[in-house]
Design a protein around this motif. Structure first.
Motif, PDB file in Angstrom:
ATOM      1  N   ARG A 293      -6.548 -21.929  22.559  1.00  0.00           N
ATOM      2  CA  ARG A 293      -6.365 -21.311  21.231  1.00  0.00           C
ATOM      3  C   ARG A 293      -6.999 -22.157  20.128  1.00  0.00           C
ATOM      4  O   ARG A 293      -7.804 -21.665  19.345  1.00  0.00           O
ATOM      5  N   LEU A 294      -6.635 -23.462  20.075  1.00  0.00           N
ATOM      6  CA  LEU A 294      -7.079 -24.268  18.927  1.00  0.00           C
ATOM      7  C   LEU A 294      -8.559 -24.644  19.004  1.00  0.00           C
ATOM      8  O   LEU A 294      -9.203 -24.848  17.988  1.00  0.00           O
ATOM      9  N   ILE A 298     -10.999 -20.909  18.002  1.00  0.00           N
ATOM     10  CA  ILE A 298     -11.704 -21.209  16.745  1.00  0.00           C
ATOM     11  C   ILE A 298     -13.219 -21.181  16.962  1.00  0.00           C
ATOM     12  O   ILE A 298     -13.982 -20.751  16.102  1.00  0.00           O
ATOM     13  N   VAL A 327     -10.760 -20.905   9.188  1.00  0.00           N
ATOM     14  CA  VAL A 327     -10.364 -21.437  10.500  1.00  0.00           C
ATOM     15  C   VAL A 327      -9.221 -22.453  10.374  1.00  0.00           C
ATOM     16  O   VAL A 327      -8.397 -22.572  11.276  1.00  0.00           O
ATOM     17  N   LYS A 328      -9.145 -23.134   9.235  1.00  0.00           N
ATOM     18  CA  LYS A 328      -8.011 -24.064   9.052  1.00  0.00           C
ATOM     19  C   LYS A 328      -6.710 -23.275   9.005  1.00  0.00           C
ATOM     20  O   LYS A 328      -5.710 -23.640   9.635  1.00  0.00           O
ATOM     21  N   GLN A 331      -5.977 -21.917  12.445  1.00  0.00           N
ATOM     22  CA  GLN A 331      -5.448 -22.963  13.338  1.00  0.00           C
ATOM     23  C   GLN A 331      -3.967 -23.197  13.078  1.00  0.00           C
ATOM     24  O   GLN A 331      -3.171 -23.317  14.016  1.00  0.00           O
ATOM     25  N   LEU A 334      -2.114 -20.545  14.677  1.00  0.00           N
ATOM     26  CA  LEU A 334      -2.132 -20.667  16.142  1.00  0.00           C
ATOM     27  C   LEU A 334      -1.194 -21.772  16.622  1.00  0.00           C
ATOM     28  O   LEU A 334      -0.559 -21.646  17.674  1.00  0.00           O
ATOM     29  N   VAL A 335      -1.096 -22.850  15.834  1.00  0.00           N
ATOM     30  CA  VAL A 335      -0.180 -23.944  16.213  1.00  0.00           C
ATOM     31  C   VAL A 335       1.236 -23.386  16.379  1.00  0.00           C
ATOM     32  O   VAL A 335       1.968 -23.771  17.293  1.00  0.00           O
ATOM     33  N   SER A 347      -1.332 -30.932  14.941  1.00  0.00           N
ATOM     34  CA  SER A 347      -2.132 -30.791  13.731  1.00  0.00           C
ATOM     35  C   SER A 347      -3.283 -31.813  13.726  1.00  0.00           C
ATOM     36  O   SER A 347      -4.405 -31.479  13.311  1.00  0.00           O
ATOM     37  N   ALA A 350      -5.883 -30.364  16.015  1.00  0.00           N
ATOM     38  CA  ALA A 350      -6.655 -29.295  15.367  1.00  0.00           C
ATOM     39  C   ALA A 350      -7.725 -29.887  14.454  1.00  0.00           C
ATOM     40  O   ALA A 350      -8.884 -29.440  14.445  1.00  0.00           O
TER      41      ALA A 350
END
Ligand code: CS2
Length: 490
Positions: A293-294, A298, A327-328, A331, A334-335, A347, A350
């Motif tokens: 995911r991360l 992305i 994307v930040k 992310q 997604l976290v 974090s 990421a």
């Protein structure tokens, strides 16, 4: 410059180039790797090259399931090649001696079967890409209509598919009754379980006795692999050959970072990859989801949005202010779908990924990541979208990316230039995207249905489909650049 990198020229290389510190010519083969490409040569083969310095029983016989190109460039070089680790400031060069030989499966299928069946082979590793598992649209089961599977069911003497080769080899291996460990190194959730399922379904169909033997004697390990390895370019070959003073047509260029987390479920001898940086763990799932995911989610986001914005490379897309903000935020969302991962601050993880993507010295094409979306998006973005939906929300970020994917599948960039879609379902998806481009809801619904990236619940969720269609409508209306900046201002 005409001399090739080879065992004869190895000693002429300067001391700044690291060379195999073990007797690479006499080390024994213990691994068969299926799917030799740049990624394998910069990842598992590098871990194994370090391991061979400690234990000379793990050389690799590599198999190409299709093209002879890598064998043709490696064989004249005695299978030696250079890995360039390109950091933000400096390059490190090393010659890898871990690959014993490269077999081209269509040319000598029986030799591939014999190598896997050989009792000295303890481990088979795989990088056959998502589509190499020949799954149906559910992503779970073997696709019995896939032409290579149809072929292998009819004639297992010269297989074409991964399940075909493994089952043909296990049939032979039953004679020695030696156990085997198979490790998938592809970017799929539960990649070991996926491998086991397609192989078992194939075996049950063609040879139930082999299926029973596999159940008892073959172990399938999940693993998470990570290293950014772009396709090698002519420019890479030229620049590396300049440094070496001999030509290396098989070079691979990569970043310094590498990671390999392997489920500790070996059926037999275990290569001590943990002594050279890999991690053996009881359960890989949390690491897999984190990375898929991360990182990969992305990557796909930057690929589709970046490509449509006209960026050729990922580092250019991540340098775009709107893309970066997008994307930040994605992310961070997604976290929230991930479980804790032992020893990792998600974090920080990421942030590190975005810094890796920004490394312009390892340029990675948006078009390379954008290929095979039908095989990639489920585990990277659609599954987390479903998790967020189960909590009652719709991820506007992920639905925006899915809209960008639908737009991408139209096969025309923002300037109207036509490009081809590289995806096993490319033609069908492109037809749907073009056919329904005046009806966004229909376009989205038909693409998601045909591609198999969504679950049945998602396909029945009109709010989810409408959210994607709304983003797509906006992209159609104002173009992706304005749609994205409008989205970020909301
Ligand atoms: C990329 C991956 O091409 C792609 O789809 O997302 O190959 C990615 O570079 C690797 O998984 C990094 O470990």
């Amino acid at each position: 410059m005409t001399n090739l990198l080879s065992k004869q020229t190895l000693d002429t290389l300067s001391d700044t180039v690291k060379k195999p510190s073990y007797a690479y010519q006499t080390a024994e083969v213990g691994i068969v790797h299926i799917g030799i490409g740049a990624f394998h040569r910069a990842h598992q083969a590098v871990f194994t090259d370090d391991l061979l310095a400690l234990d000379p029983h793990w050389k690799i016989t590599a198999v190409s399931l299709r093209s002879p190109a890598i064998r043709d460039s490696m064989a004249p070089q005695d299978n030696l090649y250079t890995v360039v680790e390109r950091g933000a400031q400096e390059d490190k060069f090393r010659i890898v001696g871990a690959i014993d030989k490269v077999l081209v499966a269509p040319e000598e299928p029986q030799r591939v079967i014999d190598e896997i069946a050989n009792p000295n082979t303890k481990v088979v590793t795989l990088t056959v890409t998502e589509k190499g598992y020949c799954r149906d649209k559910s992503g779970k089961n073997l696709d019995f209509t896939n032409p290579v599977i149809v072929h292998d069911i009819a004639d297992l003497s010269a297989p074409k598919s991964l399940p075909g080769f493994i089952v043909a080899a296990c049939k032979l291996r039953m004679r020695s009754n030696e156990k085997l460990t198979i490790i998938s190194c592809d970017n799929l959730s539960a990649n070991g379980q996926v491998t086991e399922r397609v192989i078992q379904q194939f075996a049950q169909h063609v040879a139930p006795d082999v299926a029973a033997w596999i159940t008892k004697n073959v172990s399938f390990c999940n693993s998470m692999v990570d290293r950014i390895v772009p396709a090698t370019t002519e420019k890479d070959i030229d620049s590396v050959s300049q440094v070496l003073g001999v030509v290396d047509k098989s070079t691979v260029v990569t970043e310094p970072f590498k990671q390999w987390v392997i489920e500790d479920k070996f059926a037999n001898d275990r290569p001590a990859w943990d002594k050279v940086g890999a991690l053996f763990v009881a359960d890989v799932h949390a690491y897999e989801h984190m990375k898929l995911r991360l990182l990969n989610g992305i990557h796909s986001t930057l690929a589709y949005i970046g490509f449509l914005k006209g960026y050729e490379y990922i580092h250019q897309a991540v340098a775009d202010e709107d893309c970066l903000l997008f994307v930040k935020a994605l992310q961070a969302q997604l976290v929230s779908t991930l479980d804790d991962v032992p020893g990792i601050d998600l974090s920080d993880y990421a942030d590190t990924i975005l810094a890796r993507f920004a490394n312009e010295r390892v340029p990675y094409k948006t078009s390379q990541v954008a290929c095979d979306g039908s095989q990639k998006l489920a585990q990277r973005l659609v599954k987390p979208c479903e998790i967020i939906r189960e909590r009652g929300a719709i991820s506007e970020y992920i639905t925006f990316v899915l809209a960008a994917w639908c737009r991408f599948l139209e096969g025309k960039d923002s300037a109207g230039n036509v490009f081809s879609i590289t995806d096993p379902l490319g033609e069908a998806l492109n037809n749907l995207a073009v056919q329904h481009c005046n009806n966004e809801l229909k376009q989205v619904e038909s693409i998601l249905r045909e591609s198999g990236v969504c679950s049945a619940q998602q396909l029945a969720d009109s709010d989810f489909l409408t959210a994607i269609a709304a983003h797509l409508k906006e992209i159609h209306k104002v173009g992706v650049t304005q749609a994205l900046s409008g989205f970020m201002k909301r």
